[in-house]
Design a protein around this motif. Structure first.
Motif, PDB file in Angstrom:
ATOM      1  N   GLY A   1       4.913   6.489  -2.763  1.00  0.00           N
ATOM      2  CA  GLY A   1       5.539   6.185  -4.047  1.00  0.00           C
ATOM      3  C   GLY A   1       5.294   4.756  -4.463  1.00  0.00           C
ATOM      4  N   LYS A   2       4.851   3.915  -3.528  1.00  0.00           N
ATOM      5  CA  LYS A   2       4.451   2.537  -3.801  1.00  0.00           C
ATOM      6  C   LYS A   2       2.963   2.419  -3.492  1.00  0.00           C
ATOM      7  CE  LYS A   2       8.999   1.066  -2.138  1.00  0.00           C
ATOM      8  NZ  LYS A   2       9.721   0.274  -1.102  1.00  0.00           N
ATOM      9  N   VAL A   3       2.348   1.333  -3.919  1.00  0.00           N
ATOM     10  CA  VAL A   3       0.928   1.136  -3.642  1.00  0.00           C
ATOM     11  C   VAL A   3       0.794   0.359  -2.339  1.00  0.00           C
ATOM     12  CG1 VAL A   3      -1.270   0.300  -4.499  1.00  0.00           C
ATOM     13  CG2 VAL A   3       0.438   1.142  -6.116  1.00  0.00           C
ATOM     14  N   ASP A   4       0.426   1.056  -1.280  1.00  0.00           N
ATOM     15  CA  ASP A   4       0.296   0.464   0.043  1.00  0.00           C
ATOM     16  C   ASP A   4      -1.171   0.244   0.390  1.00  0.00           C
ATOM     17  OD1 ASP A   4       3.096   0.877   0.376  1.00  0.00           O
ATOM     18  OD2 ASP A   4       2.705   2.928   1.081  1.00  0.00           O
ATOM     19  N   VAL A   5      -1.418  -0.722   1.274  1.00  0.00           N
ATOM     20  CA  VAL A   5      -2.731  -0.855   1.907  1.00  0.00           C
ATOM     21  C   VAL A   5      -2.650  -0.124   3.244  1.00  0.00           C
ATOM     22  CG1 VAL A   5      -4.473  -2.420   2.831  1.00  0.00           C
ATOM     23  CG2 VAL A   5      -3.154  -3.075   0.808  1.00  0.00           C
ATOM     24  N   VAL A   6      -3.562   0.824   3.447  1.00  0.00           N
ATOM     25  CA  VAL A   6      -3.501   1.728   4.597  1.00  0.00           C
ATOM     26  C   VAL A   6      -4.850   1.709   5.314  1.00  0.00           C
ATOM     27  CG1 VAL A   6      -3.098   4.123   5.314  1.00  0.00           C
ATOM     28  CG2 VAL A   6      -1.809   3.158   3.399  1.00  0.00           C
ATOM     29  N   LYS A   7      -4.851   1.974   6.607  1.00  0.00           N
ATOM     30  CA  LYS A   7      -6.097   2.124   7.351  1.00  0.00           C
ATOM     31  C   LYS A   7      -6.065   3.429   8.138  1.00  0.00           C
ATOM     32  CE  LYS A   7      -4.759  -0.333  11.603  1.00  0.00           C
ATOM     33  NZ  LYS A   7      -5.106  -1.438  12.531  1.00  0.00           N
ATOM     34  N   ALA A   8      -7.254   3.913   8.489  1.00  0.00           N
ATOM     35  CA  ALA A   8      -7.361   5.144   9.272  1.00  0.00           C
ATOM     36  C   ALA A   8      -8.706   5.150   9.986  1.00  0.00           C
ATOM     37  CB  ALA A   8      -7.230   6.377   8.377  1.00  0.00           C
ATOM     38  N   ASN A   9      -8.801   5.996  11.024  1.00  0.00           N
ATOM     39  CA  ASN A   9     -10.094   6.244  11.638  1.00  0.00           C
ATOM     40  C   ASN A   9     -11.021   6.903  10.631  1.00  0.00           C
ATOM     41  OD1 ASN A   9      -9.255   5.207  14.106  1.00  0.00           O
ATOM     42  ND2 ASN A   9      -8.645   7.212  14.904  1.00  0.00           N
ATOM     43  N   LEU A  10     -12.297   6.985  10.975  1.00  0.00           N
ATOM     44  CA  LEU A  10     -13.276   7.514  10.030  1.00  0.00           C
ATOM     45  C   LEU A  10     -13.108   9.002   9.765  1.00  0.00           C
ATOM     46  CD1 LEU A  10     -16.474   5.585  11.154  1.00  0.00           C
ATOM     47  CD2 LEU A  10     -14.720   4.925   9.499  1.00  0.00           C
ATOM     48  N   ASP A  11     -12.311   9.679  10.574  1.00  0.00           N
ATOM     49  CA  ASP A  11     -12.003  11.089  10.300  1.00  0.00           C
ATOM     50  C   ASP A  11     -10.585  11.262   9.763  1.00  0.00           C
ATOM     51  OD1 ASP A  11     -10.570  10.479  12.543  1.00  0.00           O
ATOM     52  OD2 ASP A  11     -11.406  12.078  13.789  1.00  0.00           O
ATOM     53  N   GLY A  12      -9.937  10.147   9.413  1.00  0.00           N
ATOM     54  CA  GLY A  12      -8.598  10.199   8.820  1.00  0.00           C
ATOM     55  C   GLY A  12      -7.460  10.174   9.817  1.00  0.00           C
ATOM     56  N   THR A  13      -7.753  10.221  11.106  1.00  0.00           N
ATOM     57  CA  THR A  13      -6.694  10.188  12.121  1.00  0.00           C
ATOM     58  C   THR A  13      -6.182   8.760  12.309  1.00  0.00           C
ATOM     59  OG1 THR A  13      -8.310   9.967  13.904  1.00  0.00           O
ATOM     60  CG2 THR A  13      -7.632  12.198  13.298  1.00  0.00           C
ATOM     61  N   SER A  14      -5.061   8.659  13.032  1.00  0.00           N
ATOM     62  CA  SER A  14      -4.447   7.346  13.335  1.00  0.00           C
ATOM     63  C   SER A  14      -4.184   6.543  12.069  1.00  0.00           C
ATOM     64  CB  SER A  14      -5.316   6.549  14.309  1.00  0.00           C
ATOM     65  OG  SER A  14      -5.478   7.228  15.528  1.00  0.00           O
ATOM     66  N   ARG A  15      -3.690   7.202  11.043  1.00  0.00           N
ATOM     67  CA  ARG A  15      -3.365   6.544   9.772  1.00  0.00           C
ATOM     68  C   ARG A  15      -2.205   5.580   9.969  1.00  0.00           C
ATOM     69  NH1 ARG A  15      -3.669   8.565   4.071  1.00  0.00           N
ATOM     70  NH2 ARG A  15      -2.004   7.547   2.876  1.00  0.00           N
ATOM     71  N   LYS A  16      -2.316   4.371   9.389  1.00  0.00           N
ATOM     72  CA  LYS A  16      -1.276   3.354   9.558  1.00  0.00           C
ATOM     73  C   LYS A  16      -1.208   2.471   8.326  1.00  0.00           C
ATOM     74  CE  LYS A  16       0.158  -0.457  12.576  1.00  0.00           C
ATOM     75  NZ  LYS A  16      -0.214  -1.290  13.774  1.00  0.00           N
ATOM     76  N   THR A  17       0.005   2.154   7.898  1.00  0.00           N
ATOM     77  CA  THR A  17       0.195   1.249   6.766  1.00  0.00           C
ATOM     78  C   THR A  17       0.025  -0.188   7.234  1.00  0.00           C
ATOM     79  OG1 THR A  17       1.701   2.769   5.637  1.00  0.00           O
ATOM     80  CG2 THR A  17       1.808   0.449   5.003  1.00  0.00           C
ATOM     81  N   VAL A  18      -0.883  -0.900   6.599  1.00  0.00           N
ATOM     82  CA  VAL A  18      -1.165  -2.294   6.948  1.00  0.00           C
ATOM     83  C   VAL A  18      -0.271  -3.230   6.150  1.00  0.00           C
ATOM     84  CG1 VAL A  18      -2.943  -4.098   6.900  1.00  0.00           C
ATOM     85  CG2 VAL A  18      -3.534  -1.756   7.574  1.00  0.00           C
ATOM     86  N   LEU A  19      -0.120  -2.967   4.865  1.00  0.00           N
ATOM     87  CA  LEU A  19       0.736  -3.782   4.000  1.00  0.00           C
ATOM     88  C   LEU A  19       1.475  -2.847   3.062  1.00  0.00           C
ATOM     89  CD1 LEU A  19       1.639  -6.589   3.026  1.00  0.00           C
ATOM     90  CD2 LEU A  19      -0.305  -6.571   1.448  1.00  0.00           C
ATOM     91  N   ALA A  20       2.763  -2.711   3.294  1.00  0.00           N
ATOM     92  CA  ALA A  20       3.581  -1.818   2.482  1.00  0.00           C
ATOM     93  C   ALA A  20       3.827  -2.422   1.106  1.00  0.00           C
ATOM     94  CB  ALA A  20       4.907  -1.542   3.178  1.00  0.00           C
ATOM     95  N   GLY A  21       3.775  -1.586   0.083  1.00  0.00           N
ATOM     96  CA  GLY A  21       4.066  -2.045  -1.266  1.00  0.00           C
ATOM     97  C   GLY A  21       5.532  -2.399  -1.436  1.00  0.00           C
ATOM     98  N   THR A  22       5.815  -3.214  -2.426  1.00  0.00           N
ATOM     99  CA  THR A  22       7.199  -3.609  -2.710  1.00  0.00           C
ATOM    100  C   THR A  22       7.825  -2.764  -3.803  1.00  0.00           C
ATOM    101  OG1 THR A  22       6.512  -5.223  -4.380  1.00  0.00           O
ATOM    102  CG2 THR A  22       6.644  -5.984  -2.080  1.00  0.00           C
ATOM    103  N   GLY A  23       7.024  -1.987  -4.513  1.00  0.00           N
ATOM    104  CA  GLY A  23       7.517  -1.215  -5.642  1.00  0.00           C
ATOM    105  C   GLY A  23       7.331  -1.926  -6.964  1.00  0.00           C
ATOM    106  N   LYS A  24       6.871  -3.202  -6.927  1.00  0.00           N
ATOM    107  CA  LYS A  24       6.655  -3.971  -8.146  1.00  0.00           C
ATOM    108  C   LYS A  24       5.186  -3.984  -8.567  1.00  0.00           C
ATOM    109  CE  LYS A  24      10.590  -7.043  -7.252  1.00  0.00           C
ATOM    110  NZ  LYS A  24      11.033  -8.451  -7.087  1.00  0.00           N
TER     111      LYS A  24
END
Length: 528
Positions: A193-216
């Motif tokens: 629901g916010k714009v986050d910076v996310v990373k994942a393995n090249l097949d989409g596994t191990s998805r993790k939020t690197v920088l969570a959005g603030t909603g602004k």
């Protein structure tokens, strides 16, 4: 001395004596007794030395001279032992055939992205293991009373993978296993629901939020651009307050830091190596004042910020001015090429006298600044104001049109010259592809729209000698991942990875794409 010579002359005393201070290599080849195929990962031991057989079933032991017992062990094989004698000269390899007690299961391991076989991959299952050969194949012996067993697949440069092996001695497609090259891809996501910076393995596994959005965040104007080696990310976003800021994210630590901020509008232009290049329009500076716009670079390695160029201006107020403006800014290999024009208020055409339009180049560290071409900005005799606009037409090439008029100029190799190869109508009516340079700068990736679909090409540094890797495709270029893989997007919301030599794309993730599009952008990835 006579006694020593006698001892050494007798075979039954020679090697025990020499074995006190001399050693020799004992080579062993282990094969399956029924298939005669090499047995990898078997434990071979003799005279206190131990080794594991390689993918070819070979092992070498450095042991003392004399008699020894060669022992071989591997799960689901009968233990093997044999008397051997290690002499002064290196003997030929000892071939040992061992008998399987379990089911011999043929397996194949492929690269998940390229679907090509992988050598040297270790597969462990039910206390047994095997290593694939040059064809990506191996035989693993598993308990015959099991229908399936869980396995772990590992290889250098690849993510570990879990798999399930069907216990059968026949070829079975279920036993073609896949693993994904190691690496992380970073992207924007609005799944929370916010714009986050996310990373994942090249097949989409191990998805993790690197920088969570603030909603602004402004979802239309939150932009993430990766350097060509994916070591750094430039992020434009509004996390607090009323203005967007520029941030840099170091992907080795996933830490972010401020790049630039203030009462300004930031325009992202791209990466040149580890320098991020952007222009900024300062809201608090009037149009009649110098420095209202600036071209800047940020060294992500050192954190140093540098102003490369800024505009000049003249006049008395925001309603009476003539001001310089930045036109197209293109990161091209190791330099930045940009043009500057002039704008003025309708009350001050006289301020345009003696002004010039320019095509310029500069290195991202601020060195080698040059004016490549100068044009008259204003003709007082006809009261004509001229404008200069640029279009990247190839990797390292830019067309400039001077209006009003029909003249077209070409930048290439550090020079700007008039050209008749194209007309302004050509520039206005044709879409030129954006050429994405590979990390080693030796290849380019681009798309040619045909019948509402994209035909994808990979060519050389200049975008020549293109090899077609997809036709009538729903995929569009997004970037490179190392020199071996291409990132493509679908429907501006799905991110895929594929081999540089073609093949079926593998989906990584859904992602959020901002409204901004970067034409001619070749200094990084994520902006097409």
């Amino acid at each position: 001395m006579v006694l020593v010579l006698v001892i050494l002359a007798l075979p039954f005393t020679r090697y025990p004596v020499l074995g006190l201070f001399m050693k020799q290599n004992l080579d062993v080849v282990v094969q399956d007794s029924s298939t005669n195929k090499p047995v990898s990962n078997a434990t071979v031991a003799a005279a206190g030395a131990t080794a594991q057989t390689d993918v070819n079933g070979k092992a070498s032991l450095h042991v003392k001279l004399g008699k020894a017992i060669l022992k071989i062990q591997k799960s689901y094989y009968k233990d093997f032992s044999q008397n051997v004698t290690v002499g002064l000269t290196r003997p030929g390899a000892v071939t040992a055939s061992i008998e399987a007690t379990g089911r011999q299961v043929p397996i194949t391991v492929n690269n998940k992205i390229t679907n090509k076989p992988l050598a040297g991959v270790r597969v462990k299952a039910a206390d047994s293991e095997a290593t694939t050969d040059a064809k990506g194949q191996a035989t693993i012996v598993l308990p015959a009373d099991k229908a399936t067993v869980d396995a772990v697949v590992t290889a250098s440069g690849y993510n570990d993978a879990k798999a399930k092996i069907t216990v059968t001695d026949k070829q079975d497609n279920a036993n073609t296993l896949t693993i994904t090259p190691a690496g992380k891809v970073y992207f924007l996501s609005k799944a929370s629901g916010k714009v986050d910076v996310v990373k994942a393995n090249l097949d989409g596994t191990s998805r993790k939020t690197v920088l969570a959005g603030t909603g602004k965040e402004d979802s239309r104007d939150t932009i993430l651009l990766a350097s060509k080696d994916w070591k750094y990310l430039a992020l434009k976003t509004r996390r607090d307050g009323s203005h967007a800021k520029l941030y840099v994210i170091n992907t080795s630590t996933d830490k972010y830091s401020d790049m630039d901020q203030g009462d300004a509008v930031f325009n992202m232009d791209g990466w040149v190596g580890h320098y991020f290049v952007y222009s900024v329009d300062r809201n608090h500076i009037n149009y009649n004042k110098p420095g209202q716009s600036a071209l800047k670079s940020y060294n992500a390695d050192s954190g140093a910020l540098k102003t490369l160029d800024q505009t000049t201006a003249t006049g008395t107020s925001n309603s009476n001015y003539a001001t310089e403006t930045f036109g197209s800014v293109y990161p091209l290999n190791s330099v930045i090429v940009y043009n500057k024009s002039w704008n003025y208020s309708y009350t001050a055409p006289g301020l345009m006298h003696n002004r010039s339009l320019t095509v310029n180049s500069i290195k991202p560290d601020g060195s080698s600044k040059a004016v490549l071409k100068t044009f008259k900005a204003y003709d007082s005799a006809t009261d004509t104001v001229y404008f200069l606009s640029g279009v990247a037409y190839e990797s390292g090439g830019i067309y400039y049109s001077l209006t009003p008029g029909t003249a077209v100029y070409k930048y290439e190799g550090g020079q700007v010259a008039k050209t008749t190869a194209v007309t302004q109508d050509d520039l206005n009516n044709n879409d030129y592809p954006t050429y994405l340079l590979s990390p080693d700068d030796k290849k380019t990736f681009w798309a040619d729209p045909r019948d509402g679909k994209n035909t994808l090409f990979v060519g050389d540094t200049n975008g020549d000698h293109g090899k077609q890797i997809a036709t009538l495709s729903d995929y569009a270029p997004y970037g490179w991942f190392t020199n071996d893989y291409l990132l493509v997007s679908k429907d501006s919301s799905e991110l895929y990875i594929m081999s540089v030599s073609a093949g079926k794309p593998v989906k990584i993730t859904d992602y959020h794409k901002p409204a901004v599009r970067f034409y001619g952008y070749g200094g990084g990835y994520g902006g097409i």
